[in-house]
Design a protein around this motif. Structure first.
Motif, PDB file in Angstrom:
ATOM      1  N   ALA A  39      43.674  50.587  23.949  1.00 55.61           N
ATOM      2  CA  ALA A  39      43.477  49.673  22.827  1.00 55.61           C
ATOM      3  C   ALA A  39      42.633  48.461  23.217  1.00 55.61           C
ATOM      4  CB  ALA A  39      44.831  49.224  22.287  1.00 55.61           C
ATOM      5  N   GLY A  40      42.218  48.401  24.488  1.00 61.82           N
ATOM      6  CA  GLY A  40      41.345  47.317  24.926  1.00 61.82           C
ATOM      7  C   GLY A  40      42.045  46.133  25.541  1.00 61.82           C
ATOM      8  N   GLU A  41      43.362  46.196  25.640  1.00 68.34           N
ATOM      9  CA  GLU A  41      44.098  45.080  26.228  1.00 68.34           C
ATOM     10  C   GLU A  41      43.955  45.089  27.756  1.00 68.34           C
ATOM     11  OE1 GLU A  41      48.178  45.043  25.063  1.00 68.34           O
ATOM     12  OE2 GLU A  41      47.740  45.552  22.964  1.00 68.34           O
ATOM     13  N   PRO A  42      43.984  43.911  28.391  1.00 71.47           N
ATOM     14  CA  PRO A  42      44.003  43.877  29.855  1.00 71.47           C
ATOM     15  C   PRO A  42      45.376  44.303  30.371  1.00 71.47           C
ATOM     16  CG  PRO A  42      44.191  41.660  28.974  1.00 71.47           C
ATOM     17  CD  PRO A  42      43.929  42.557  27.794  1.00 71.47           C
ATOM     18  N   LEU A  43      45.418  44.819  31.583  1.00 71.74           N
ATOM     19  CA  LEU A  43      46.695  45.219  32.167  1.00 71.74           C
ATOM     20  C   LEU A  43      47.669  44.049  32.214  1.00 71.74           C
ATOM     21  CD1 LEU A  43      45.612  47.487  35.170  1.00 71.74           C
ATOM     22  CD2 LEU A  43      47.113  48.160  33.290  1.00 71.74           C
ATOM     23  N   GLY A  44      47.145  42.893  32.577  1.00 69.17           N
ATOM     24  CA  GLY A  44      48.011  41.713  32.660  1.00 69.17           C
ATOM     25  C   GLY A  44      49.012  41.808  33.793  1.00 69.17           C
ATOM     26  N   ILE A  45      48.670  42.596  34.814  1.00 72.88           N
ATOM     27  CA  ILE A  45      49.580  42.810  35.945  1.00 72.88           C
ATOM     28  C   ILE A  45      48.825  42.535  37.253  1.00 72.88           C
ATOM     29  CG2 ILE A  45      51.036  44.465  37.173  1.00 72.88           C
ATOM     30  CD1 ILE A  45      51.118  46.088  34.534  1.00 72.88           C
ATOM     31  N   ALA A  46      49.355  41.672  38.057  1.00 68.35           N
ATOM     32  CA  ALA A  46      48.795  41.460  39.388  1.00 68.35           C
ATOM     33  C   ALA A  46      49.496  42.405  40.357  1.00 68.35           C
ATOM     34  CB  ALA A  46      49.008  40.011  39.825  1.00 68.35           C
ATOM     35  N   GLN A  47      48.796  42.748  41.456  1.00 68.30           N
ATOM     36  CA  GLN A  47      49.390  43.705  42.402  1.00 68.30           C
ATOM     37  C   GLN A  47      50.734  43.221  42.927  1.00 68.30           C
ATOM     38  OE1 GLN A  47      47.885  46.975  43.312  1.00 68.30           O
ATOM     39  NE2 GLN A  47      50.091  47.011  43.587  1.00 68.30           N
ATOM     40  N   GLU A  48      50.858  41.912  43.114  1.00 73.50           N
ATOM     41  CA  GLU A  48      52.124  41.382  43.651  1.00 73.50           C
ATOM     42  C   GLU A  48      53.268  41.458  42.639  1.00 73.50           C
ATOM     43  OE1 GLU A  48      49.358  37.817  42.744  1.00 73.50           O
ATOM     44  OE2 GLU A  48      49.220  39.825  43.641  1.00 73.50           O
ATOM     45  N   ASP A  49      52.961  41.752  41.365  1.00 76.61           N
ATOM     46  CA  ASP A  49      54.011  41.907  40.360  1.00 76.61           C
ATOM     47  C   ASP A  49      54.680  43.278  40.440  1.00 76.61           C
ATOM     48  OD1 ASP A  49      53.355  39.401  39.323  1.00 76.61           O
ATOM     49  OD2 ASP A  49      51.890  40.245  37.921  1.00 76.61           O
ATOM     50  N   VAL A  50      54.088  44.195  41.214  1.00 75.03           N
ATOM     51  CA  VAL A  50      54.571  45.574  41.288  1.00 75.03           C
ATOM     52  C   VAL A  50      55.369  45.766  42.568  1.00 75.03           C
ATOM     53  CG1 VAL A  50      53.905  48.012  41.238  1.00 75.03           C
ATOM     54  CG2 VAL A  50      52.490  46.314  40.057  1.00 75.03           C
ATOM     55  N   ARG A  51      56.581  46.281  42.444  1.00 78.50           N
ATOM     56  CA  ARG A  51      57.404  46.516  43.643  1.00 78.50           C
ATOM     57  C   ARG A  51      58.225  47.788  43.487  1.00 78.50           C
ATOM     58  NH1 ARG A  51      62.744  45.251  43.157  1.00 78.50           N
ATOM     59  NH2 ARG A  51      63.370  44.116  41.272  1.00 78.50           N
ATOM     60  N   ILE A  52      58.717  48.272  44.609  1.00 76.80           N
ATOM     61  CA  ILE A  52      59.574  49.462  44.632  1.00 76.80           C
ATOM     62  C   ILE A  52      61.037  49.032  44.537  1.00 76.80           C
ATOM     63  CG2 ILE A  52      60.454  51.302  46.141  1.00 76.80           C
ATOM     64  CD1 ILE A  52      57.903  52.148  44.977  1.00 76.80           C
ATOM     65  N   ASP A  53      61.815  49.761  43.745  1.00 73.33           N
ATOM     66  CA  ASP A  53      63.240  49.503  43.615  1.00 73.33           C
ATOM     67  C   ASP A  53      63.993  50.816  43.792  1.00 73.33           C
ATOM     68  OD1 ASP A  53      65.742  48.452  43.031  1.00 73.33           O
ATOM     69  OD2 ASP A  53      65.484  48.672  40.872  1.00 73.33           O
ATOM     70  N   GLY A  54      64.551  51.028  44.978  1.00 72.01           N
ATOM     71  CA  GLY A  54      65.328  52.237  45.230  1.00 72.01           C
ATOM     72  C   GLY A  54      64.456  53.466  45.415  1.00 72.01           C
ATOM     73  N   HIS A  55      64.993  54.616  45.012  1.00 77.19           N
ATOM     74  CA  HIS A  55      64.310  55.889  45.243  1.00 77.19           C
ATOM     75  C   HIS A  55      64.536  56.802  44.045  1.00 77.19           C
ATOM     76  CE1 HIS A  55      62.339  58.351  48.402  1.00 77.19           C
ATOM     77  NE2 HIS A  55      62.784  59.347  47.679  1.00 77.19           N
ATOM     78  N   ALA A  56      63.507  57.565  43.692  1.00 73.92           N
ATOM     79  CA  ALA A  56      63.613  58.507  42.569  1.00 73.92           C
ATOM     80  C   ALA A  56      63.170  59.889  43.020  1.00 73.92           C
ATOM     81  CB  ALA A  56      62.762  58.041  41.390  1.00 73.92           C
ATOM     82  N   ILE A  57      63.805  60.918  42.484  1.00 72.62           N
ATOM     83  CA  ILE A  57      63.473  62.316  42.789  1.00 72.62           C
ATOM     84  C   ILE A  57      63.372  63.077  41.470  1.00 72.62           C
ATOM     85  CG2 ILE A  57      64.203  64.440  43.960  1.00 72.62           C
ATOM     86  CD1 ILE A  57      65.800  62.718  45.910  1.00 72.62           C
ATOM     87  N   GLU A  58      62.388  63.966  41.398  1.00 76.96           N
ATOM     88  CA  GLU A  58      62.205  64.818  40.218  1.00 76.96           C
ATOM     89  C   GLU A  58      62.106  66.269  40.657  1.00 76.96           C
ATOM     90  OE1 GLU A  58      59.189  63.998  37.012  1.00 76.96           O
ATOM     91  OE2 GLU A  58      58.183  65.726  37.891  1.00 76.96           O
ATOM     92  N   VAL A  59      62.716  67.170  39.887  1.00 76.90           N
ATOM     93  CA  VAL A  59      62.529  68.604  40.102  1.00 76.90           C
ATOM     94  C   VAL A  59      61.938  69.206  38.844  1.00 76.90           C
ATOM     95  CG1 VAL A  59      64.445  68.786  41.742  1.00 76.90           C
ATOM     96  CG2 VAL A  59      64.859  69.227  39.312  1.00 76.90           C
ATOM     97  N   ARG A  60      61.138  70.264  39.018  1.00 76.18           N
ATOM     98  CA  ARG A  60      60.525  70.960  37.894  1.00 76.18           C
ATOM     99  C   ARG A  60      61.277  72.266  37.642  1.00 76.18           C
ATOM    100  NH1 ARG A  60      53.948  70.479  38.409  1.00 76.18           N
ATOM    101  NH2 ARG A  60      53.838  68.361  39.257  1.00 76.18           N
ATOM    102  N   VAL A  61      61.764  72.426  36.444  1.00 72.89           N
ATOM    103  CA  VAL A  61      62.465  73.654  36.066  1.00 72.89           C
ATOM    104  C   VAL A  61      61.442  74.621  35.479  1.00 72.89           C
ATOM    105  CG1 VAL A  61      64.270  74.662  34.624  1.00 72.89           C
ATOM    106  CG2 VAL A  61      64.604  72.393  35.655  1.00 72.89           C
TER     107      VAL A  61
END
Length: 628
Positions: free
Chosen positions: A303-325
């Motif tokens: 839609a043309g909007e800027p991300l509005g996110i700096a790299q330092e705003d992004v962090r990891i929280d815990g762990h995630a796992i996905e399986v494909r059925v």
């Protein structure tokens, strides 16, 4: 923001995009074929338009215009990485939710992407002419493991090239191939990147997708558990550099192969779309403390909007796992499966992206992936335990899936210790789940049914019962009951109570066998005895009453192990063949299977020609041994 969006896809990804659209107040439009007229994604949408094919770009654009859509989200697969489709969308005055057609064109071809990576200073896999065997032959266009073959000797090269080219032409309309060094033990690491139209590019950390069969991902997780700080920094910075090199906009994934022997990371390809495995990033990544929504970011960038996110705003929280059925028999060469589901149960407490319901037909017309199960934990081990529990609560009856295989993998020491590389499944046998407990449980239910004449339940006795181990204790909310061990019999009043309990629980059986509590979904009907235990489906139905069972053939018969299309016949009646010689090739769900002679002899039957649609169990060839 847009007021209406058409999703040029089907199944779980269409439903996933619709969910975010609803949260943003956007009207949703689905497309469907006649085969999908009553599919879940069609019911989810505010409006739906029929098309002849999901691959008909003109029809999809026309459907969007007809429904008044402002934008088209391509999902993944189908037309999602077709530059000409993106151009057609723009030409029609609609907004394309994705990168520019020029970038799709550049990065959608592995040969062109390789040169761009070199220009951006990103390390690439050595070419085949610079490397000893084994080599990897792969399609220059497309992805998803299609058009890829491992070559271990010069004698195999011509056959591998022909098969890869044929598969690539069928899947992507382009038979151009690349030949590169094959990393025997590597880890598949990919980085989620995002760019906007204002020059901003960030990464949302990495995923590990090393658990693969035939180059197709099976289990994904975020973050990658085995990277050193140096390796992580290399892939993250390289991915951002590559995205900047092409002025990338929207969601993209930069894939790397980490050579475990040398520790080096090589650029593989860039996927210019949302990935199947994007939920693990959403579950593991926080942006300004909130969970990530990659679809919402895609729509805002489009839609043309800027991300509005700096790299330092992004962090990891815990762990995630996905399986494909997948609709496949993982213990029989991962052969695609088709049929009608009877009962489908998805786990509570896990994120499930699916479009599969009870009493639904699964055909070979589309990709065999049926669903994704995603879990999150404070750390990797907590997430792994949650995945095992989720798969224990997943049940698909009436159709064979790989869920039991996934459960065995998730519970294995190799996955627990993050020892699985991209070729691990090629080198190791995954044990078939034991049938003793499931057989015992089905025998118990059958015994109860023999003592019950209640016709108000979904179960029906038919006068037969299985022999099995001594019956278990059935756990009830208000009492426990044990069947008489020598006879396996149960009184009529107890049986009636427990059958009603099963009915109320919708076929869910909870039992204690040898002191261990088990949960299973059981369906026993006249001529049918089916159970899912720890994710794996067991069919104990009487063999002579199984619908669609293949007729008995001689040992020299080569049958279709899946419904599909014969695409190549290489022999005629009377030809002499060697053991293992390819007699023909068939295809189903975008996968090719070579049909080989079981032993040396003479071809006495050729049961189908190229182009023939054949059912499961069809006799395609018969080879008679020499001298017979």
């Amino acid at each position: 923001m847009f007021e209406s969006v058409l999703v040029a896809n089907r199944g779980e990804i269409a439903r996933r995009v619709f969910r975010t659209c609803r949260e943003l107040g956007i009207r949703t439009i689905a497309i469907y074929t006649a085969l999908d007229a009553d599919a879940p994604h069609v019911r989810d949408a505010d409006e739906a338009v029929e098309v002849a094919s999901y691959l008909d770009a003109d029809a999809v654009v026309s459907a969007a215009a007809e429904a008044g859509a402002e934008a088209i989200h391509p999902g993944y697969g189908f037309l999602s990485e077709r530059a000409e489709f993106a151009r057609a969308v723009a030409k029609a005055g609609l907004t394309w939710v994705g990168p520019t057609p020029e970038v799709i064109e550049q990065m959608g071809r592995k040969d062109a992407a390789r040169e761009i990576a070199v220009a951006a200073g990103v390390p690439v896999v050595p070419r085949g002419e610079d490397s000893p065997y084994p080599l990897l032959v792969k399609a220059a266009a497309g992805g998803g493991g299609k058009g890829m073959r491992i070559v271990r000797s010069p004698e195999e090269l011509d056959e591998a090239r022909a098969a890869a080219a044929r598969e690539a032409l069928s899947a992507f309309g382009d038979e151009t191939l690349l030949i590169e060094k094959y990393v025997e033990r590597g880890r598949h690491i990919e980085v989620q990147v995002f760019g906007d139209t204002h020059g901003n590019v960030i990464h949302l950390f990495e995923r590990d997708c090393s658990v693969q069969r035939r180059h197709q991902k099976v289990i994904e997780e975020a973050p990658a558990p085995t990277l050193t700080d140096e390796q992580r920094n290399l892939v993250l910075t390289s991915a951002v550099a590559l995205a900047r090199q092409v002025d990338y906009t929207g969601a993209g994934t930069v894939e790397f192969l980490l050579d475990e022997a040398s520790g080096e990371a090589y650029f593989l390809e860039m996927n210019t779309r949302l990935q199947v495995e994007h939920p693990v990033t959403e579950e593991a990544v926080r942006i300004d403390g909130a969970a990530a929504d990659l679809v919402a970011l895609q729509l805002r960038v489009a839609a043309g909007e800027p991300l509005g996110i700096a790299q330092e705003d992004v962090r990891i929280d815990g762990h995630a796992i996905e399986v494909r059925v997948y609709a496949e028999d993982a213990f029989e060469g991962f052969l695609p499966q088709a049929g009608r589901t009877s009962i489908v149960r998805w786990p509570e407490g896990a994120r499930v992206e699916h479009a599969l319901e009870s009493d639904q037909v699964v055909s070979t017309a589309y990709d065999p992936m049926l669903a994704k199960v995603i879990v999150h934990g404070a750390d990797r081990e907590e997430a792994r335990a949650a995945m095992v529990e989720a798969l224990d609560s997943t049940a698909v009856l009436g159709l064979t899936t790989n869920t039991g295989f996934l459960r065995v993998l998730a519970a294995s020491d190799a996955f627990r210790d993050a020892e699985i590389d991209t070729a691990w499944l090629d080198r190791n046998e995954v044990p078939v789940p034991d049938s003793d407990v499931p057989r015992t449980l089905v025998a118990w239910v059958s015994a109860m049914l023999s003592a019950v004449s209640d016709t108000t339940t979904p179960f029906r006795a038919d006068g037969w019962r299985l022999s099995g181990s001594p019956a278990p204790t059935i756990v009830d909310l208000d009492r426990s009951v044990t069947v008489d061990r020598p006879s396996g019999r149960v009184s009529s009043d107890v049986a009636t109570h427990l059958v009603r309990q099963l009915s109320a629980a919708d076929h869910v059986l909870v039992a204690v066998v040898d002191g261990v509590r088990h949960r299973a979904v059981v369906n026993v009907q006249p001529g049918l005895a089916e159970i899912v235990h720890q994710g794996h489906r067991f069919d104990f139905s009487p063999p002579d009453r199984v619908a669609g069972a293949a007729a008995h053939h001689s040992d020299g018969a080569v049958e279709a192990k899946m419904p599909g299309t014969v695409i190549d016949v290489r022999v005629r009646v009377g030809d002499t063949v060697e053991e293992g010689q390819v007699l023909g090739v068939m295809e189903a769900m975008k996968m090719e299977v070579s049909l080989k002679a079981p032993f040396a002899g003479t071809v006495t039957v050729v049961g189908a020609g190229a182009g023939s649609q054949v059912p499961l169990g069809a006799e395609l060839f018969v080879v008679s041994p020499d001298g017979e």
